[in-house]
Motif scaffolding. Structure first.
Motif, PDB file in Angstrom:
ATOM      1  N   ALA A 112      12.611  -5.993  -1.931  1.00 45.24           N
ATOM      2  CA  ALA A 112      12.610  -7.125  -3.152  1.00 45.24           C
ATOM      3  C   ALA A 112      12.370  -8.294  -3.233  1.00 45.24           C
ATOM      4  CB  ALA A 112      14.307  -7.406  -1.989  1.00 45.24           C
ATOM      5  N   LYS A 113      11.216  -8.638  -3.004  1.00 48.01           N
ATOM      6  CA  LYS A 113      10.306 -10.045  -2.101  1.00 48.01           C
ATOM      7  C   LYS A 113       9.317  -9.322  -3.738  1.00 48.01           C
ATOM      8  CE  LYS A 113      11.239 -12.053   1.921  1.00 48.01           C
ATOM      9  NZ  LYS A 113      11.013 -12.562   2.990  1.00 48.01           N
ATOM     10  N   ALA A 114       9.220  -8.009  -3.440  1.00 48.71           N
ATOM     11  CA  ALA A 114       7.759  -8.234  -4.642  1.00 48.71           C
ATOM     12  C   ALA A 114       8.067  -8.291  -5.410  1.00 48.71           C
ATOM     13  CB  ALA A 114       7.571  -6.539  -4.527  1.00 48.71           C
ATOM     14  N   GLN A 115       9.792  -8.054  -6.302  1.00 44.42           N
ATOM     15  CA  GLN A 115       9.964  -8.322  -7.747  1.00 44.42           C
ATOM     16  C   GLN A 115       9.169  -6.962  -9.091  1.00 44.42           C
ATOM     17  OE1 GLN A 115      12.171 -10.903 -10.122  1.00 44.42           O
ATOM     18  NE2 GLN A 115      12.791 -10.696  -7.580  1.00 44.42           N
ATOM     19  N   PRO A 116       9.205  -5.666  -8.215  1.00 41.24           N
ATOM     20  CA  PRO A 116       8.925  -4.781  -9.103  1.00 41.24           C
ATOM     21  C   PRO A 116       8.906  -4.094 -10.358  1.00 41.24           C
ATOM     22  CG  PRO A 116      10.938  -3.626  -7.768  1.00 41.24           C
ATOM     23  CD  PRO A 116      10.182  -5.691  -7.262  1.00 41.24           C
ATOM     24  N   HIS A 117       8.380  -4.697 -11.262  1.00 43.29           N
ATOM     25  CA  HIS A 117       7.982  -4.750 -13.085  1.00 43.29           C
ATOM     26  C   HIS A 117       7.311  -3.678 -13.431  1.00 43.29           C
ATOM     27  CE1 HIS A 117       9.094  -6.769 -16.470  1.00 43.29           C
ATOM     28  NE2 HIS A 117       7.916  -6.525 -17.166  1.00 43.29           N
ATOM     29  N   GLY A 118       5.838  -3.766 -14.230  1.00 42.16           N
ATOM     30  CA  GLY A 118       5.326  -2.487 -14.171  1.00 42.16           C
ATOM     31  C   GLY A 118       5.013  -0.977 -13.202  1.00 42.16           C
ATOM     32  N   ILE A 119       5.582   0.315 -14.401  1.00 41.29           N
ATOM     33  CA  ILE A 119       5.113   1.025 -13.509  1.00 41.29           C
ATOM     34  C   ILE A 119       4.201   2.242 -14.863  1.00 41.29           C
ATOM     35  CG2 ILE A 119       7.483   1.483 -14.279  1.00 41.29           C
ATOM     36  CD1 ILE A 119       7.889   3.246 -11.507  1.00 41.29           C
ATOM     37  N   ALA A 120       3.906   3.172 -14.243  1.00 40.19           N
ATOM     38  CA  ALA A 120       2.945   3.406 -14.528  1.00 40.19           C
ATOM     39  C   ALA A 120       2.642   5.040 -13.977  1.00 40.19           C
ATOM     40  CB  ALA A 120       1.959   3.844 -14.726  1.00 40.19           C
ATOM     41  N   ALA A 121       2.707   6.074 -14.687  1.00 36.75           N
ATOM     42  CA  ALA A 121       2.675   8.102 -13.376  1.00 36.75           C
ATOM     43  C   ALA A 121       1.027   8.293 -14.120  1.00 36.75           C
ATOM     44  CB  ALA A 121       3.624   8.527 -14.097  1.00 36.75           C
ATOM     45  N   ALA A 122       0.353   8.097 -12.682  1.00 38.70           N
ATOM     46  CA  ALA A 122      -0.445   8.942 -13.615  1.00 38.70           C
ATOM     47  C   ALA A 122      -0.839  10.880 -13.894  1.00 38.70           C
ATOM     48  CB  ALA A 122      -1.878   9.107 -12.514  1.00 38.70           C
ATOM     49  N   PRO A 123      -2.218  11.446 -14.325  1.00 37.91           N
ATOM     50  CA  PRO A 123      -1.599  12.631 -15.016  1.00 37.91           C
ATOM     51  C   PRO A 123      -1.728  13.798 -13.695  1.00 37.91           C
ATOM     52  CG  PRO A 123      -3.129  11.790 -16.054  1.00 37.91           C
ATOM     53  CD  PRO A 123      -2.739  11.009 -14.867  1.00 37.91           C
ATOM     54  N   ASP A 124      -1.470  13.111 -12.352  1.00 40.24           N
ATOM     55  CA  ASP A 124      -1.916  14.048 -11.076  1.00 40.24           C
ATOM     56  C   ASP A 124      -0.320  14.151 -10.526  1.00 40.24           C
ATOM     57  OD1 ASP A 124      -1.831  11.700  -9.829  1.00 40.24           O
ATOM     58  OD2 ASP A 124      -3.451  11.840  -8.863  1.00 40.24           O
ATOM     59  N   GLY A 125       0.677  13.163 -10.936  1.00 38.87           N
ATOM     60  CA  GLY A 125       2.106  12.328 -10.505  1.00 38.87           C
ATOM     61  C   GLY A 125       1.845  11.289  -9.498  1.00 38.87           C
ATOM     62  N   ARG A 149       0.711   3.571   0.201  1.00 39.18           N
ATOM     63  CA  ARG A 149       0.103   2.277   0.878  1.00 39.18           C
ATOM     64  C   ARG A 149      -0.141   1.556  -0.509  1.00 39.18           C
ATOM     65  NH1 ARG A 149      -2.652   6.679  -2.222  1.00 39.18           N
ATOM     66  NH2 ARG A 149      -3.914   6.783  -3.901  1.00 39.18           N
ATOM     67  N   ARG A 150      -0.420   0.535  -0.355  1.00 39.94           N
ATOM     68  CA  ARG A 150      -0.752  -0.873  -1.214  1.00 39.94           C
ATOM     69  C   ARG A 150      -1.857  -1.234  -1.744  1.00 39.94           C
ATOM     70  NH1 ARG A 150       4.945  -2.920  -2.068  1.00 39.94           N
ATOM     71  NH2 ARG A 150       6.154  -2.423  -0.190  1.00 39.94           N
ATOM     72  N   ILE A 151      -1.803  -1.405  -2.652  1.00 41.46           N
ATOM     73  CA  ILE A 151      -3.396  -1.921  -3.343  1.00 41.46           C
ATOM     74  C   ILE A 151      -3.709  -2.737  -3.952  1.00 41.46           C
ATOM     75  CG2 ILE A 151      -5.378  -1.541  -4.936  1.00 41.46           C
ATOM     76  CD1 ILE A 151      -4.225   1.330  -5.468  1.00 41.46           C
ATOM     77  N   PRO A 152      -4.496  -3.911  -2.698  1.00 46.70           N
ATOM     78  CA  PRO A 152      -4.226  -6.002  -3.357  1.00 46.70           C
ATOM     79  C   PRO A 152      -5.043  -5.473  -5.068  1.00 46.70           C
ATOM     80  CG  PRO A 152      -4.643  -5.442  -1.301  1.00 46.70           C
ATOM     81  CD  PRO A 152      -4.680  -4.391  -2.121  1.00 46.70           C
ATOM     82  N   VAL A 153      -4.191  -5.992  -5.871  1.00 44.93           N
ATOM     83  CA  VAL A 153      -4.380  -6.651  -7.420  1.00 44.93           C
ATOM     84  C   VAL A 153      -5.412  -7.898  -7.714  1.00 44.93           C
ATOM     85  CG1 VAL A 153      -3.861  -4.512  -8.396  1.00 44.93           C
ATOM     86  CG2 VAL A 153      -2.739  -6.123  -8.383  1.00 44.93           C
ATOM     87  N   GLY A 154      -4.788  -8.715  -8.242  1.00 41.81           N
ATOM     88  CA  GLY A 154      -4.993 -10.408  -8.928  1.00 41.81           C
ATOM     89  C   GLY A 154      -3.632 -11.070  -8.532  1.00 41.81           C
ATOM     90  N   SER A 155      -3.603 -11.811  -9.302  1.00 42.32           N
ATOM     91  CA  SER A 155      -2.140 -13.125  -8.718  1.00 42.32           C
ATOM     92  C   SER A 155      -1.789 -12.541 -10.428  1.00 42.32           C
ATOM     93  CB  SER A 155      -2.727 -14.138  -9.148  1.00 42.32           C
ATOM     94  OG  SER A 155      -1.206 -15.043  -8.990  1.00 42.32           O
ATOM     95  N   ALA A 156      -0.265 -12.191 -10.007  1.00 40.22           N
ATOM     96  CA  ALA A 156       1.356 -12.202 -10.802  1.00 40.22           C
ATOM     97  C   ALA A 156       1.076 -10.716 -11.125  1.00 40.22           C
ATOM     98  CB  ALA A 156       1.592 -13.209 -11.398  1.00 40.22           C
ATOM     99  N   PRO A 157       0.390  -9.468 -10.564  1.00 37.80           N
ATOM    100  CA  PRO A 157       0.358  -8.404 -11.685  1.00 37.80           C
ATOM    101  C   PRO A 157       1.714  -8.281 -12.231  1.00 37.80           C
ATOM    102  CG  PRO A 157       0.428  -7.901  -9.228  1.00 37.80           C
ATOM    103  CD  PRO A 157       0.707  -9.602  -9.385  1.00 37.80           C
ATOM    104  N   GLN A 158       1.879  -7.802 -13.717  1.00 33.93           N
ATOM    105  CA  GLN A 158       2.989  -7.580 -14.298  1.00 33.93           C
ATOM    106  C   GLN A 158       3.011  -6.148 -14.677  1.00 33.93           C
ATOM    107  OE1 GLN A 158       3.780 -10.488 -16.865  1.00 33.93           O
ATOM    108  NE2 GLN A 158       5.103  -8.819 -18.150  1.00 33.93           N
ATOM    109  N   GLU A 159       2.148  -5.458 -15.615  1.00 32.93           N
ATOM    110  CA  GLU A 159       2.068  -4.034 -16.465  1.00 32.93           C
ATOM    111  C   GLU A 159       0.938  -3.461 -16.039  1.00 32.93           C
ATOM    112  OE1 GLU A 159       5.042  -3.765 -18.189  1.00 32.93           O
ATOM    113  OE2 GLU A 159       5.585  -5.980 -18.512  1.00 32.93           O
ATOM    114  N   VAL A 160       1.195  -1.835 -15.642  1.00 29.13           N
ATOM    115  CA  VAL A 160       0.382  -1.369 -15.507  1.00 29.13           C
ATOM    116  C   VAL A 160       0.092  -0.040 -16.183  1.00 29.13           C
ATOM    117  CG1 VAL A 160       0.491   0.765 -13.373  1.00 29.13           C
ATOM    118  CG2 VAL A 160       1.194  -1.302 -12.726  1.00 29.13           C
ATOM    119  N   VAL A 161      -0.996   0.993 -17.344  1.00 31.67           N
ATOM    120  CA  VAL A 161      -0.873   1.742 -17.845  1.00 31.67           C
ATOM    121  C   VAL A 161      -1.832   2.892 -16.429  1.00 31.67           C
ATOM    122  CG1 VAL A 161      -0.388   1.142 -19.960  1.00 31.67           C
ATOM    123  CG2 VAL A 161      -2.659   0.839 -18.883  1.00 31.67           C
ATOM    124  N   ALA A 162      -1.387   3.434 -17.001  1.00 34.49           N
ATOM    125  CA  ALA A 162      -2.827   5.069 -16.560  1.00 34.49           C
ATOM    126  C   ALA A 162      -3.795   5.995 -17.945  1.00 34.49           C
ATOM    127  CB  ALA A 162      -1.855   5.821 -15.530  1.00 34.49           C
TER     128      ALA A 162
END
Length: 291
Positions: A112-125, A149-162
């Protein structure tokens, strides 16, 4: 595209190939809507006000079914097998809806503290979910019921595409960068500079990624890598200088992996692509960073 009818009714306008006007209007609730297309051509519409996802069959102009999601769903991604994944930002969960199912079979807790937003499904599912407040991407394996698992990225990640090759791109709203995660990797290989406040992204047929920079009203184009995505970080900062609405475009060498172009766009393009929930969170973070 979203539009409003004469009565103020929310609509999704449908433009047929070769047409210069909308040919169908799908009735939906008011406000912004995230759209996604399933592998069989069905249209999935996120309706945050109703905590649901609406499904429209190919060629139809009406909603076939409403799928109840969690509180405040903001985006939905479709895997190759037709499974739909919807991020419930305020609840910190992802609703999982198998192909043709009338309801989710389960939800996955991403925090809940993550504020999940952007989401994407890669070709392998594999599914990738951006956590705005945790500065990471939660990874859900195909058929998984929890975060693998969790992958660290930059500050305030919002959108994801694959991309078609499985490479994942994540916009870091406060860093003005895009993190690049190779297919199946446990860490980002590097970052590509963008314009000010990168948001929405789209993958083109040639594999390049277009990023909407809301702050300076520009587009950043990340060329498809010709080598391992890990080299995407080796770009000069000026390569994506983020031309303003009236500025000139700048470019890096298109032959380099992750080469980037910045192009000016009209103000209305960037403004119309903001979902209120994420925009409010990012704005608050920007204000805190400025103090």
């Amino acid at each position: 595209m979203s539009q409003s009818g004469e009565s103020g009714q929310g609509e999704i306008g449908v433009v047929a190939p070769g047409s210069d006007k909308t040919t169908l209007a799908i009735k939906v609730s008011g406000g912004s809507h995230w759209l996604a297309v399933g592998p069989e051509g069905s249209l999935y519409i996120v309706e945050s006000s109703g905590n649901s996802v609406s499904v429209v069959k190919p060629g139809d102009a009406w909603v076939e079914r409403h799928i109840q999601a969690g509180p405040s769903p903001v985006e939905v991604a479709l895997a190759a097998d037709g499974t739909a994944y919807a991020t419930n930002q305020l609840a910190g969960t992802v609703s999982v809806v198998p192909a043709l199912a009338p309801a989710p079979t389960h939800t996955i807790d991403v925090g809940a503290k993550a504020q999940p937003h952007g989401i994407a499904a890669a070709p392998d599912g594999t599914v990738y979910v951006a956590g705005i407040l945790t500065n990471d991407v939660a990874v859900i394996e195909p058929g998984g019921t929890s975060v693998a698992r969790r992958i660290p990225v930059g500050s305030a990640p919002q959108e994801v595409v694959a991309g078609a090759d499985g490479t994942v791109y994540v916009t870091n709203s406060l860093d003005d960068t895009v993190s690049v995660i190779p297919a199946g990797a446990d860490a980002a290989s590097g970052t590509v500079p963008s314009g000010d406040d990168p948001g929405r992204m789209a993958v083109r047929r040639d594999g390049s990624v277009v990023v909407v920079n809301r702050g300076d009203k520009s587009l950043t184009v990340i060329e498809p890598p010709t080598a391992a995505p890990a080299t995407a970080a080796s770009l000069e900062e000026g390569a994506a200088g983020g031309a303003g609405a009236g500025g000139a475009a700048s470019a890096a060498d298109p032959a380099n992996p992750g080469a980037v172009l910045s192009l000016p766009v009209m103000a209305g393009v960037a403004g119309g692509l903001v979902l209120c929930a994420a925009a409010a969170v990012v704005l608050l973070l920007r204000r805190r960073a400025a103090l």
